[in-house]
Design a protein around this motif. Structure first.
Motif, PDB file in Angstrom:
ATOM      1  N   ARG A 405       0.728  -1.192   0.019  1.00 41.59           N
ATOM      2  CA  ARG A 405       0.138  -0.010   0.047  1.00 41.59           C
ATOM      3  C   ARG A 405       0.837   1.232  -0.142  1.00 41.59           C
ATOM      4  O   ARG A 405       0.463   2.238  -0.756  1.00 41.59           O
ATOM      5  N   ASP A 410      -1.141  -0.773  -6.236  1.00 36.77           N
ATOM      6  CA  ASP A 410      -2.709  -1.118  -6.417  1.00 36.77           C
ATOM      7  C   ASP A 410      -2.888  -2.426  -6.933  1.00 36.77           C
ATOM      8  O   ASP A 410      -3.915  -3.417  -6.308  1.00 36.77           O
ATOM      9  N   GLY A 448      -5.618  -2.455   2.657  1.00 31.46           N
ATOM     10  CA  GLY A 448      -6.285  -1.360   2.431  1.00 31.46           C
ATOM     11  C   GLY A 448      -7.325  -1.526   1.106  1.00 31.46           C
ATOM     12  O   GLY A 448      -7.967  -2.389   0.780  1.00 31.46           O
ATOM     13  N   ALA A 449      -7.390  -0.081   0.571  1.00 32.13           N
ATOM     14  CA  ALA A 449      -8.697  -0.050  -0.553  1.00 32.13           C
ATOM     15  C   ALA A 449      -8.488  -0.834  -1.653  1.00 32.13           C
ATOM     16  O   ALA A 449      -9.480  -1.375  -2.043  1.00 32.13           O
ATOM     17  N   VAL A 452     -10.889  -4.002  -1.061  1.00 25.69           N
ATOM     18  CA  VAL A 452     -12.343  -3.816  -0.862  1.00 25.69           C
ATOM     19  C   VAL A 452     -13.077  -4.743  -1.838  1.00 25.69           C
ATOM     20  O   VAL A 452     -13.961  -5.311  -1.455  1.00 25.69           O
ATOM     21  N   MET A 477      -9.743  -1.278   8.373  1.00 26.66           N
ATOM     22  CA  MET A 477      -9.028  -0.512   7.233  1.00 26.66           C
ATOM     23  C   MET A 477      -9.062   1.121   7.643  1.00 26.66           C
ATOM     24  O   MET A 477     -10.093   1.420   8.290  1.00 26.66           O
ATOM     25  N   VAL A 479      -9.178   3.153   5.451  1.00 27.74           N
ATOM     26  CA  VAL A 479     -10.136   4.159   4.533  1.00 27.74           C
ATOM     27  C   VAL A 479     -11.306   3.585   4.413  1.00 27.74           C
ATOM     28  O   VAL A 479     -11.746   2.725   5.167  1.00 27.74           O
ATOM     29  N   GLU A 480     -12.278   4.943   4.004  1.00 26.56           N
ATOM     30  CA  GLU A 480     -13.552   4.243   3.948  1.00 26.56           C
ATOM     31  C   GLU A 480     -14.017   3.313   2.850  1.00 26.56           C
ATOM     32  O   GLU A 480     -13.291   3.261   1.676  1.00 26.56           O
ATOM     33  N   PRO A 481     -14.671   2.152   3.212  1.00 27.60           N
ATOM     34  CA  PRO A 481     -14.671   0.797   2.374  1.00 27.60           C
ATOM     35  C   PRO A 481     -15.849   1.219   1.368  1.00 27.60           C
ATOM     36  O   PRO A 481     -16.852   0.608   1.194  1.00 27.60           O
ATOM     37  N   ARG A 482     -15.871   2.313   0.673  1.00 26.65           N
ATOM     38  CA  ARG A 482     -17.039   2.592  -0.271  1.00 26.65           C
ATOM     39  C   ARG A 482     -17.319   1.641  -1.360  1.00 26.65           C
ATOM     40  O   ARG A 482     -18.332   1.471  -1.370  1.00 26.65           O
TER      41      ARG A 482
END
Length: 532
Positions: A405, A410, A448-449, A452, A477, A479-482
């Motif tokens: 990360r 990514d 992380g992202a 997801v 996490m 970060v927001e797991p949008r």
């Protein structure tokens, strides 16, 4: 004690590197109390790197083994300082007490007024063993700092250190006692002052990570007055002084030359402490680097080489070649990797290949260091991904995931996450959540992202064990797991109460929430209102 137990204890004692006089070896064998045998065995079975090689470890062992005298219930402590009495370099055998000591702090305080110096000294030592339980005796021990007998003064100093009194008057009394004190007494008084100025967390940081705490305000000239102890003809005085100077941080600078000579001492524990003292000085004393480099390559003792590495680490890029070579030493690899990582991208040209070759069952500091080397370390992403998926140690896998990360890899991180998700679905069924993944959810969170989408697939799998793991990963996490929002919205309607509320909590973390998330949360609140 069974014969087999005695044989094992004698075998362990014969392996100790600690200085224990033959008289005390015999006493320790004979006088191990039944209630301390288990502790003794636990200490002796420690891993080889912790096998009582340092003074503090010897002290820890001997505190557990207690000598009874005339049926006394309160025993004299058998730390390194108490094995033989230390007065100006004259070590004397411990004394026989004329009568047993009481075990209550109140009666021990009365014993401090005994006309017999040995009783007063033993009472002070016994109060020190009781620790904070005997804090009410602090004033009596302060008065003992002026006792005519040096043994009483020394043990009163030691006891005040153990009681950890908070009254400023205690520190003032210790400073005042420094003036007329002998060399050895000054060592003990200074130890007490600097340790009383620290809290337990600071002491722990010094013991485990060699980070010197902020020291007490010592009277002017204290450090200079202790410099002769570093060249004292008695090994034990030199060792104690070197240990103290390693605690003083940059305040030890006036003694830098003596400390540099001390790294050649015959005693490994003295060399170790002297090197830690020089590490605290760092580039402010450049003459320490050549000696540290030589000891890093040649010293036979693991702990001394580790201390030499600490010195080299403080010199940054100047010592980088030595840090890279230290990666070949399994005992130094973790600290060397951390030191290289601390240098950041500037270390990549020389250290990158060496770190990559150490990704086979590495300490977690190796992937952590790769993650801090910047874009030049992108060549390490595939080895890091293999570590994420196949390494058995969860902490190392998490460190590798965080490194991916940090390097911005990514695509590689996403691919590793999908492989982890596949392994989780292929795991055999388990009867309790958390076992099926063997720590996979920690690793998914570390990625992380990019992880997801793979976590969303686990949410939608329908297996409650995998649902638990997926939620655990999302909750950890940073970060927001949008991208997992569709699965979380569906889970808000789950019949499982725990899953509903965990999914709702994750949706509420997203700012701003989508219209679909707001609607799902509103519907959940309405259902709960009706249920009530």
């Amino acid at each position: 004690m069974s014969p087999s137990m005695r044989e094992l204890i004698e075998q362990r004692l014969s392996e100790l590197d600690a200085e224990i006089p033959s008289y005390w070896e015999e006493q320790l064998r004979k006088l191990i109390r039944p209630d301390t045998v288990d502790v003794f065995m636990q200490v002796c079975h420690a891993k080889p790197a912790e096998k009582l090689k340092h003074q503090a470890q010897t002290q820890s062992l001997l505190y557990f083994l207690t000598l009874t005298s005339n049926g006394s219930h309160i025993t004299q402590p058998l730390g390194v300082r108490a094995v033989r009495q230390w007065i100006d370099g004259d070590w004397r055998e411990p004394w026989p007490l004329p009568e047993p000591l009481p075990s209550e702090p109140g009666r021990l305080r009365e014993a401090l007024s005994s006309p017999e110096p040995l009783v007063r000294a033993s009472a002070a030592a016994a109060l020190g063993q009781l620790g904070e339980e005997a804090r009410s005796a602090a004033d009596d021990l302060v008065a003992c700092l002026k006792d005519e007998d040096a043994r009483v003064r020394l043990w009163a100093t030691w006891a005040l250190e153990g009681l950890r009194p908070t009254a400023p008057a205690v520190a003032d009394a210790l400073r005042a006692a420094l003036g007329p004190a002998s060399l050895v007494e000054r060592l003990w008084l200074t130890w007490a002052l600097v340790r009383l100025a620290c809290d337990d967390e600071q002491l722990s940081e010094w013991y485990w990570h060699h980070e010197p705490p902020p020291t007490a305000a010592l009277p002017d000239g204290t450090v200079e007055s202790l410099r002769p102890a570093l060249s004292h003809p008695d090994l034990r005085v030199r060792r104690e002084a070197a240990d103290l100077f390693s605690f003083l941080g940059t305040a030890a600078h006036p003694a830098a030359e003596e400390l540099l000579r001390l790294v050649e001492d015959e005693d490994f524990a003295t060399r170790y402490s002297a090197l830690l003292s020089l590490a605290n000085l760092g580039p402010a004393f450049p003459a320490s680097l050549p000696r540290a480099l030589a000891l890093l390559e040649s010293d036979a003792d693991d702990s001394v080489r580790a201390a030499a590495l600490e010195v080299c680490a403080r010199f940054g890029l100047e010592a980088l070649p030595a840090l890279v070579r230290a990666l070949d030493d399994s005992g130094l690899r973790a600290r060397a990797a951390k030191a290289i990582g601390d240098l950041g991208p500037a270390a990549a040209p020389l250290a990158l290949d060496a770190l990559i070759t150490r990704l086979d069952a590495p300490p977690l500091e190796v992937p952590e260091a790769l993650g801090r080397l910047g874009p030049s370390a992108l060549a390490a992403t595939e080895p890091l991904a293999r570590l994420v998926v196949h390494e058995r140690d969860t902490q190392v896998r998490c460190a590798a995931g965080e490194a991916l990360r940090a390097l911005g890899a990514d695509e590689v991180a996403a691919r590793a996450a999908w492989e982890l998700a596949s392994r989780m679905r292929a795991s055999p069924p388990s009867t309790s959540p958390g076992i099926v993944s063997r720590g996979h959810f920690y690793v998914l969170a570390a990625l992380g992202a990019p992880a997801v989408p793979a976590v969303l697939a686990l949410l939608e799998d329908g297996n409650p064990l995998l649902t638990h793991e997926a939620l655990s990963a999302l909750e950890r996490m940073e970060v927001e797991p949008r991208a997992a929002e569709p699965g979380l919205i569906a889970l808000v309607g789950s019949p499982d109460v725990e899953f509903r509320y965990r999914a709702a909590a994750l949706l509420e973390r997203m700012t701003p929430p989508s219209d679909a998330a707001r609607a799902a949360l509103a519907a959940l609140r309405e259902r709960e209102r009706r249920r009530k």
